[in-house]
Design a protein around this motif. Structure first.
Motif, PDB file in Angstrom:
ATOM      1  N   SER A   1       1.613   1.369   3.517  1.00 57.07           N
ATOM      2  CA  SER A   1       2.700   0.553   4.065  1.00 57.07           C
ATOM      3  C   SER A   1       3.290   1.194   5.309  1.00 57.07           C
ATOM      4  O   SER A   1       3.561   0.520   6.311  1.00 57.07           O
ATOM      5  CB  SER A   1       3.789   0.346   3.006  1.00 57.07           C
TER       6      SER A   1
ATOM      7  N   GLN B   1      -7.773  -3.077  -3.087  1.00 55.05           N
ATOM      8  CA  GLN B   1      -6.795  -3.988  -3.668  1.00 55.05           C
ATOM      9  C   GLN B   1      -5.393  -3.669  -3.147  1.00 55.05           C
ATOM     10  O   GLN B   1      -4.612  -4.579  -2.811  1.00 55.05           O
ATOM     11  CB  GLN B   1      -6.847  -3.857  -5.191  1.00 55.05           C
ATOM     12  N   THR B   2      -5.086  -2.395  -3.049  1.00 53.77           N
ATOM     13  CA  THR B   2      -3.784  -1.972  -2.531  1.00 53.77           C
ATOM     14  C   THR B   2      -3.666  -2.278  -1.043  1.00 53.77           C
ATOM     15  O   THR B   2      -2.618  -2.744  -0.572  1.00 53.77           O
ATOM     16  CB  THR B   2      -3.577  -0.473  -2.790  1.00 53.77           C
TER      17      THR B   2
ATOM     18  N   ASP C   1      -5.117  -4.682   0.508  1.00 52.41           N
ATOM     19  CA  ASP C   1      -4.942  -6.125   0.610  1.00 52.41           C
ATOM     20  C   ASP C   1      -3.484  -6.510   0.359  1.00 52.41           C
ATOM     21  O   ASP C   1      -2.948  -7.414   1.014  1.00 52.41           O
ATOM     22  CB  ASP C   1      -5.860  -6.823  -0.397  1.00 52.41           C
ATOM     23  N   ALA C   2      -2.847  -5.817  -0.570  1.00 51.60           N
ATOM     24  CA  ALA C   2      -1.468  -6.160  -0.925  1.00 51.60           C
ATOM     25  C   ALA C   2      -0.477  -5.811   0.179  1.00 51.60           C
ATOM     26  O   ALA C   2       0.547  -6.491   0.325  1.00 51.60           O
ATOM     27  CB  ALA C   2      -1.080  -5.448  -2.225  1.00 51.60           C
TER      28      ALA C   2
ATOM     29  N   ARG D   1       0.176   3.206  -2.017  1.00 52.14           N
ATOM     30  CA  ARG D   1       0.851   2.021  -1.481  1.00 52.14           C
ATOM     31  C   ARG D   1       1.865   2.385  -0.404  1.00 52.14           C
ATOM     32  O   ARG D   1       1.895   1.767   0.670  1.00 52.14           O
ATOM     33  CB  ARG D   1       1.524   1.241  -2.607  1.00 52.14           C
TER      34      ARG D   1
ATOM     35  N   TYR E   1     -12.332  -7.448  -3.241  1.00 51.17           N
ATOM     36  CA  TYR E   1     -10.932  -7.027  -3.313  1.00 51.17           C
ATOM     37  C   TYR E   1     -10.181  -7.060  -1.991  1.00 51.17           C
ATOM     38  O   TYR E   1      -8.973  -6.829  -1.978  1.00 51.17           O
ATOM     39  CB  TYR E   1     -10.849  -5.611  -3.917  1.00 51.17           C
TER      40      TYR E   1
END
Length: 539
Positions: A521, A366-367, A369-370, A517, A392
């Motif tokens: 990133s 999920q992270t 994907d974000a 995250r 996800y």
């Protein structure tokens, strides 16, 4: 075709003719792991060619597979005789299942000493890679080697695409031969007009159609066409079992999810549909034994696939053998819906994943994907987490997802290198994300070295759960009691940051959900132009 040289022109060597033909076919990149019987091929290697070194033969084939898929053209592989081909067989098998066009060349001992069973000779060289190559040849004469390359190219590219194999004796390269000019051969298969018209009519008359998409949709560049077809007919869209590519945007309102590789559950999932149109996939791939019908009793099945073997063994329904893009073009020219039908209900969004400690795979993906970019591409080999990934980490459509169609491990890491290399060469934006399980990564960990040396925009994301999760989770299907672990399925004590550093890559290990995250990133940012690794410790 007449030879391009005249009687007064000196005849070229096999090497000269072979390399010129490679250049004319666009085969200027060679993926290899060199051995002694291959050295004569690479003497005076052209400066405009590129040799991509892999540290093990399976890695070499995996890189070439990813490169060929991303460029949609056959890639050249060079392996060592016998043992080298044997090392590569796992990924040759995967390339065969992926329908990836590869020209696999292997050295052979000199013809002059072959009668004496010499050291490093390949006995019956063309038999070793079978049945997982479309064609295998050791030319009867040295002067036939360039002509064999041309045939290999067209065999690899002709649907269904796949690997082919050439065994080349070491003393062939300096022999005189004739130039070989490339020939244009159409590799597309047009659908038989009457048959595709029947499919179009059945689709128009159906009450609740479903389209099942497989890897062939993306392989033939037909994803956007299939979106148009589904929207035109308000058709529900499902992904075929074990599909190795993304054939439809997974966040589209018509997408209904992924069919499992189990007969009874496929019938259950498709039970509300009266017409099933399967595009670019077998109907259907199973993983476990099942019973009963293959499709719902009230449903009619049509399959469009470019492989006549698949069309022949499909247990029910009718089939059209054709390239998917051409078939869908024909279907788009057919009649519109002739009955009133509502669009299928949209899937419910998945609930947000909680982090947990250690964090869950769902939270990790999920992270991811974000933070990933819109142009990023996922190459996956984490079979124990694939179901979670499908919920996800939705894929965006054409050329956004690659995995192995064979179920054989050791493909994903080198394939990610090949995909990244191809996208870099083609000038495509975005980063390649290699999403790999901890167990899967160790089948081809040497791919880290090639990624480092090539300076590719590639991030390896290792999901470390300390086990072969797919085997442990699948064990109850084969009679294991709940909680019982198959022998040899725990993987304690692995240090992926040390492995990355040893191959020349920077890496970071993430154990806390709070740190994930920012780490992802940074690893995926454009400010990080070369390859790196993120190890995520998950439950």
């Amino acid at each position: 075709m007449p030879s391009s040289h005249t009687s007064s022109t000196p005849r070229p060597t096999v090497r000269d003719a072979f390399l010129r033909l490679m250049r004319e076919l666009g085969l200027d990149t060679v993926f290899g792991n060199p051995g002694s019987t291959e050295l004569p091929m690479f003497r005076d290697f052209p400066e405009d060619f590129r040799y991509i070194l892999g540290l093990q033969e399976s890695v070499v084939v995996g890189m070439a597979d990813g490169y060929a898929q991303a460029t949609r053209r056959a890639a050249m592989v060079n392996l060592h005789s016998a043992a080298g081909v044997g090392h590569a067989m796992g990924n040759i098998f995967t390339a065969f299942r992926n329908q990836t066009p590869l020209i696999v060349t292997a050295g052979q001992q000199s013809r002059a000493i072959l009668p004496f069973d010499p050291f490093l000779a390949a006995t019956q060289a063309t038999e070793l890679p079978k049945p997982y190559v479309k064609w295998a040849c050791e030319p009867a004469r040295a002067e036939d080697v360039p002509l064999a390359l041309l045939r290999a190219w067209h065999m690899a590219m002709q649907p269904p695409c796949g690997p082919v194999f050439l065994s080349i004796p070491a003393d062939d390269w300096d022999r005189p031969c004739d130039w070989v000019d490339p020939r244009q051969v159409s590799h597309a298969i047009a659908p038989e007009p009457h048959a595709i018209a029947r499919v179009a009519q059945a689709l128009a008359q159906s009450r609740a159609p479903a389209i099942v998409v497989g890897a062939g949709v993306d392989r033939d560049g037909a994803v956007e066409r299939v979106v148009q077809l589904a929207e035109r007919h308000h058709a529900a869209v499902y992904a075929a079992p074990m599909s190795a590519r993304c054939g439809f945007p997974e966040q589209h309102r018509l997408f209904q999810g992924f069919l499992p590789a189990m007969r009874e559950r496929i019938v259950e999932a498709l039970s509300g549909h009266d017409l099933l149109l399967v595009l670019g996939a077998p109907a259907f791939s199973y993983h476990v034994e099942g019973q009963g019908p293959h499709i719902p009793p009230q449903a009619q099945l049509w399959q469009v696939v470019d492989d006549p073997q698949i069309a022949a063994w499909t247990p029910t329904g009718d089939a059209v053998v054709a390239s998917i893009d051409l078939a869908v073009d024909s279907l788009l020219q057919g009649p519109a819906a002739q009955v009133d039908r509502a669009a299928p209900p949209e899937r419910q969004p998945v609930p947000p994943a909680e982090a947990g400690s250690p964090m869950s795979v769902a939270f990790a993906l999920q992270t991811l994907d974000a933070v990933r970019g819109a142009d990023d591409v996922v190459v996956e080999e984490a079979p124990g987490s694939r179901g979670v990934m499908q919920r996800y980490l939705p894929m965006h459509g054409a050329e956004t997802f690659y995995t192995m169609a064979s179920g054989g491990l050791g493909h994903g890491m080198p394939a990610a290198v090949g995909v990244a290399l191809a996208r870099q060469r083609l000038g495509k934006p975005g980063r390649v994300i290699a999403l790999i399980g901890d167990g899967s990564s160790l089948y081809a960990i040497q791919a880290l070295y090639s990624a480092s040396q090539l300076g590719l925009p590639l991030t390896f994301v290792i999901l470390n759960n300390g086990r072969y999760a797919a085997l442990q989770d699948f064990a109850p299907v084969f009679g294991y009691a709940p909680g019982d672990k198959p022998a040899g399925t725990d993987l304690p004590g692995l240090d992926f940051i040390a492995l990355a550093k040893g191959h020349g890559l920077p890496g970071v290990r993430i154990e806390s959900a709070a740190d994930l995250r920012s780490a992802l990133s940074q690893a995926l940012s454009q400010a990080h132009p070369s390859a790196n690794l993120v190890e995520i410790v998950v439950a």
